[in-house]
Structure formats: structure tokens, C-alpha cells
Enzyme design. Structure first.
Site, mmCIF file in Angstrom:
data_model
loop_
_atom_site.group_PDB
_atom_site.id
_atom_site.type_symbol
_atom_site.label_atom_id
_atom_site.label_comp_id
_atom_site.label_asym_id
_atom_site.label_seq_id
_atom_site.Cartn_x
_atom_site.Cartn_y
_atom_site.Cartn_z
ATOM 1 N N TYR A 160 48.140 54.181 38.934
ATOM 2 C CA TYR A 160 48.778 53.907 40.236
ATOM 3 C C TYR A 160 50.245 54.346 40.272
ATOM 4 C CZ TYR A 160 44.939 50.525 40.546
ATOM 5 O OH TYR A 160 43.730 49.913 40.547
ATOM 6 N N TYR A 206 39.139 45.081 48.126
ATOM 7 C CA TYR A 206 39.394 45.717 46.823
ATOM 8 C C TYR A 206 38.782 44.841 45.738
ATOM 9 C CZ TYR A 206 41.521 47.737 42.735
ATOM 10 O OH TYR A 206 41.698 48.321 41.501
ATOM 11 N N ASP A 236 35.073 36.875 44.871
ATOM 12 C CA ASP A 236 35.874 37.544 43.859
ATOM 13 C C ASP A 236 37.193 36.783 43.743
ATOM 14 O OD1 ASP A 236 37.638 39.109 42.493
ATOM 15 O OD2 ASP A 236 37.093 40.989 43.471
ATOM 16 N N LYS A 277 41.828 38.371 35.202
ATOM 17 C CA LYS A 277 43.289 38.278 35.241
ATOM 18 C C LYS A 277 43.848 37.027 34.552
ATOM 19 C CE LYS A 277 43.991 41.218 39.309
ATOM 20 N NZ LYS A 277 44.720 42.382 38.834
HETATM 21 C C1 LIG Z 1 40.325 40.808 43.970
HETATM 22 C C2 LIG Z 1 40.281 41.766 42.820
HETATM 23 N N1 LIG Z 1 39.107 42.058 42.252
HETATM 24 C C3 LIG Z 1 39.020 42.896 41.208
HETATM 25 C C4 LIG Z 1 40.137 43.489 40.680
HETATM 26 C C5 LIG Z 1 40.014 44.429 39.520
HETATM 27 O O1 LIG Z 1 40.476 43.835 38.359
HETATM 28 P P1 LIG Z 1 40.825 44.742 37.096
HETATM 29 O O2 LIG Z 1 42.040 45.527 37.446
HETATM 30 O O3 LIG Z 1 41.049 43.764 35.988
HETATM 31 O O4 LIG Z 1 39.643 45.629 36.857
HETATM 32 C C6 LIG Z 1 41.377 43.203 41.235
HETATM 33 C C7 LIG Z 1 42.596 43.822 40.702
HETATM 34 O O5 LIG Z 1 43.664 43.763 41.257
HETATM 35 C C8 LIG Z 1 41.456 42.322 42.339
HETATM 36 O O6 LIG Z 1 42.619 42.017 42.932
#
Ligand SMILES: Cc1ncc(COP(=O)(O)O)c(C=O)c1O
Length: 440
Positions: free
Chosen positions: A20, A150, A253, A282
Site C-alpha cells: 500500500y 473490505y 468480519d 489483528k
Molecule cells: C475488516 C477487515 N477484514 C479483513 C482484513 C484483512 O486482514 P489482514 O490484513 O490481516 O489480512 C482487514 C484488514 O484491514 C479488515 O479491516
């Protein structure tokens, strides 16, 4: 150049591909070389200290180098660093699975571990598809999700979370998910009374395709990468009711929102819903090591039984449930509980809300919104390149003030570690306010 030893930057430019990160930004030569993390701070090799106002991509919720997490990793490293979960098990994975199950509305859950958020979402996708095959409904393998959602950068996650700006070259490779309009019901400047109406447009689309759908996948209450867009719990409530009625799985998510960040353990709790699958990542390890998890209802898990015919889920990652990561997670979960992370986020979130609120009066600010310890200032005019360029200037201005932020287009947001003290939080918010004024 922002390093004591310019060679680090040269060597970096020669071989490191930064995620990014635009080439043009690299050319600004403003890559701090981070060598240490202490609490809310990241320290560079030349001794400068930056306040990590985005918790290192939203994961370092307990700050950097939390002693309990460090000690747990150290202890585990002396006993067992890695062992697989295929036909074997180990105590740390069992403990974390138990703890995650206990955090759900009911503990009848099984947990499939992975390493990153995207891989937890990929697992949810494959579980939701294979579940339909296992229940004799192979025609129900489509997914519904929000426009501009996302869920990560792997192909399955991208299919659900297609963002034009991120994923355009892959448009022909992703599977076609049903896209629901985002309910813009919480904008302060243009408040639309909702009373459940927020779900009406989505319901029309969903109902037309109910017989094809296996799952509805949502980021609960806040769409992170799309620009910290927030929506009301009413949408989630209505969506959950609709899913139950039409036998569609509800997948939430919580990778960005889990473990207290929004003022509840999980954002979905604020809508009083009980999802079928919950993805976390995370902050699961306090950001210390990569770990994620796909938490499924037992009713789904049981469908993968191999008793009558083999429905084994042939999916896994080498490092899923890695003992070091699980030790970090177990320690982090314990600390979150001791701190009462949701209460902490509510208290400090109220400070963020109060401090940022006056910015809403500025003509060049399109919207100010907060949820738990997520504070957002959207520069106006909305989505215009000029506002995004301005946000970039705000970022550089804040770096000079010792604060690390990464705006999302024209959206400036703070998502600091939950452990940040009131005084430091006040300084952060003052600097954000000043940087916005200075760059006008
Ligand atoms: C809501 C959400 N799901 C999935 C992801 C993807 O996570 P990762 O970067 O650990 O693959 C992110 C990353 O910012 C996210 O904000």
C-alpha cells in the site's frame, strides 16, 4: 532521509516492496526506520519517537511490547515454537479456542485458526460453500456483502470486499458477489432518520436472490478500509433477522473491530445479534504475532462430519494455531478482560468524540464520526482528489509532530492503542485539530 544510517534507506529501496505504498511517497524519502516499540510509541533508529495513532494497522490494541504478552511468548518459545493442528493438538490452541468460544453469545462454537485476517475470511468462504454441499444445497453458493466492503487481499476475500481503488486489475478474477448498498444513516451532517428503513434497499436485492445465497458477510457497524464508514446497529439487526428467516448464514468480519475497540467485545453485540461465523484477527494477539480465527457455530461444524460420507474440510495453513501466536493471544485476551477493554474504549471514545466534535463546524470538514475508540474526520468536499491530497499533507504535518497516521483517501482517523493515557490522547487530538487547521 529519516534514518541515522542512510544505508538502511538505500538497502530498503533496493529490495523491500512496501504494501500500500506509492512509489511517489517513497520518493519523499520519509521512511522512518523503526527499531523499537514501547507502549503507544514506535522509536526510530535515530531516536525519534512516534505516537502510533493507528495501533499499527489496528492490531496493537495493548500498545507495543506489553510485558504480559512478551513474557508469554518468551515462556512458550522455551517449550514449543511450532506444532501443527492436523491430527495433533497443543494446550495454547485449546485455551484460545475455549476463550474465543466463551466470548460468543453461546459457547457452542468450533474455531479454525489461521494467520492473517484475509485467510480467516477465506476460511469462512470455503466453510459456507462446503456447508451447502454437505447439506445437499450445492446451488446455494453465492455471497452477499456491502458495496465497498473490505475483507482482505486474497482472491476470496477480495471477491467479498472489492474496492475499486485497490482491486481493479483483478475485477475479472474475483467471484461475483451480490453487492448491497451501504446504509448512510449515521452521517452527522446529513442525518437521515432510519427506523429500519436502512435495510429496505438491501432487502429488496437479497430477497430476489435468497435461494442462491449461502451467506451474508458484513463488517459490523464500521467499514474500515472503505473510509471508516459507520452505520447503525438497526441494519445489522434487520439483516440478522432476514438471514434467519431465509436460512442464510450471517458472517461478521470482526477483524478490525473485535476485542473491545468499538465499546463492546465485538461490534455485532451492539445489534444484539448472534452470527453463524465470526472472523477475528489483528488485535487477537495484541498485534504481537500473526494469528486469526474463524469461529463457527457447532451446528455448522457438525455438518463437516465424515461419519456417513467424508465431508472433511480440506483446508488449513501451516502456521494456523502456531503455539507462540496462541500464547500471545491467550495473554492478550486475559489482559483485555482484566482491563475491561470495552469499558475502556467507551470511556476514551467519549474523549475522542468530545475533542473532535468542534471540527464538524469547519467548512472543509465533510463529517466527524466516532465509534468506541475510532475517531474519524472526513475532509471535504467528499471523495475529491483535493481532499485526499490535503489528508496526505495532514499526515506529513503530523509526522513532523511525532504522530503516525495513515489517512484513507480524504478520511483522517485515529485508532490508538486502548491503553493510551488521557493526557497523551488529548495531545494527539489537539495535534490532529491543529494539523487540519494548518494545512487548510
Ligand atoms: C475488516 C477487515 N477484514 C479483513 C482484513 C484483512 O486482514 P489482514 O490484513 O490481516 O489480512 C482487514 C484488514 O484491514 C479488515 O479491516
Amino acid at each position: 532521509m529519516t534514518s541515522k544510517d542512510p544505508k538502511w534507506i538505500e538497502r530498503d529501496f533496493a529490495h523491500v516492496w512496501h504494501p500500500y505504498t506509492r512509489f511517489s511517497t517513497l520518493d519523499e524519502h520519509r521512511l522512518p526506520v523503526i527499531v523499537r516499540g514501547e507502549g503507544t510509541r514506535l522509536i526510530t533508529d535515530d531516536g525519534r519517537s512516534y505516537l502510533d495513532a493507528i495501533s499499527s494497522w489496528w492490531c496493537a490494541a495493548l500498545g507495543h511490547g506489553h510485558p504480559r504478552i512478551v513474557e508469554a511468548i518468551r515462556k512458550q518459545a522455551g517449550e514449543l515454537q511450532h506444532s501443527i493442528l492436523g491430527n495433533l493438538t497443543h494446550p495454547r490452541a485449546i485455551e484460545v479456542a475455549e476463550q474465543l468460544a466463551a466470548m460468543m453469545p453461546s459457547s457452542d462454537r468450533h474455531v479454525l485458526f489461521a494467520s492473517d485476517g484475509a485467510s480467516a475470511v477465506e476460511q469462512a468462504v470455503k466453510i459456507a460453500v462446503q456447508y451447502r454441499h454437505a447439506t445437499g444445497q450445492p446451488e446455494r453458493c453465492r455471497f452477499a456483502c456491502f458495496e465497498d466492503a473490505y475483507h482482505g487481499d486474497t482472491l476470496g476475500a477480495m471477491s467479498l470486499g472489492y474496492l475499486e481503488a485497490f482491486h481493479r486489475p483483478f475485477a475479472d478474477m474475483v467471484f461475483p458477489a451480490l453487492r448491497l448498498p451501504f446504509p448512510h444513516c449515521l452521517r452527522q451532517r446529513n442525518p437521515a432518520p432510519c427506523e429500519g428503513a436502512c435495510f429496505a434497499a438491501a432487502e429488496r436485492i437479497l430477497s430476489h436472490h435468497a435461494g442462491e445465497l449461502t451467506a451474508l458477510v458484513l463488517e459490523p457497524l464500521v467499514q474500515g478500509a472503505a473510509g471508516m464508514r459507520m452505520y447503525g446497529h438497526c441494519f445489522l439487526e434487520e439483516a440478522a433477522t432476514w438471514c434467519r428467516k431465509h436460512d442464510v448464514l450471517l458472517v461478521v468480519d470482526e477483524i478490525a473491530t473485535g476485542f473491545g475497540r468499538t465499546g463492546s467485545w465485538f461490534a455485532f453485540e451492539q445489534a444484539g445479534v448472534d452470527p453463524d461465523i465470526v472472523c477475528v484477527g489483528k488485535a487477537l494477539t495484541g498485534g504481537a504475532l500473526p494469528a486469526s480465527a474463524t469461529i463457527c457455530r457447532d451446528a455448522i461444524y457438525r455438518r463437516f462430519s465424515d461419519l456417513d460420507e467424508d465431508c472433511t474440510l480440506q483446508h488449513g495453513h501451516t502456521f494456523c494455531g502456531n503455539p507462540l501466536a496462541m500464547a500471545a493471544a491467550s495473554a492478550a485476551l486475559e489482559v483485555y478482560r482484566e482491563l475491561d477493554a470495552p469499558a475502556l474504549a467507551r470511556k476514551k471514545g467519549a474523549w475522542i468524540r468530545e475533542k473532535l466534535a468542534p471540527l464538524a463546524d469547519r467548512d472543509d470538514v465533510h463529517d466527524v464520526r466516532c465509534l468506541g475508540m475510532i475517531g474519524v474526520v472526513e475532509l471535504g468536499p467528499s471523495d475529491m482528489p483535493a481532499a485526499a491530497a490535503r489528508a496526505h499533507r495532514v499526515r506529513l504535518n503530523l509526522m513532523d509532530r511525532g504522530i503516525l497516521l495513515r489517512p484513507l483517501g480524504n478520511v483522517i482517523y485515529v485508532m490508538p492503542p486502548l491503553i493510551i493515557e488521557e493526557a497523551e490522547l488529548a495531545v494527539l487530538l489537539d495535534h490532529v485539530t491543529e494539523a487540519i487547521a494548518t494545512t487548510a
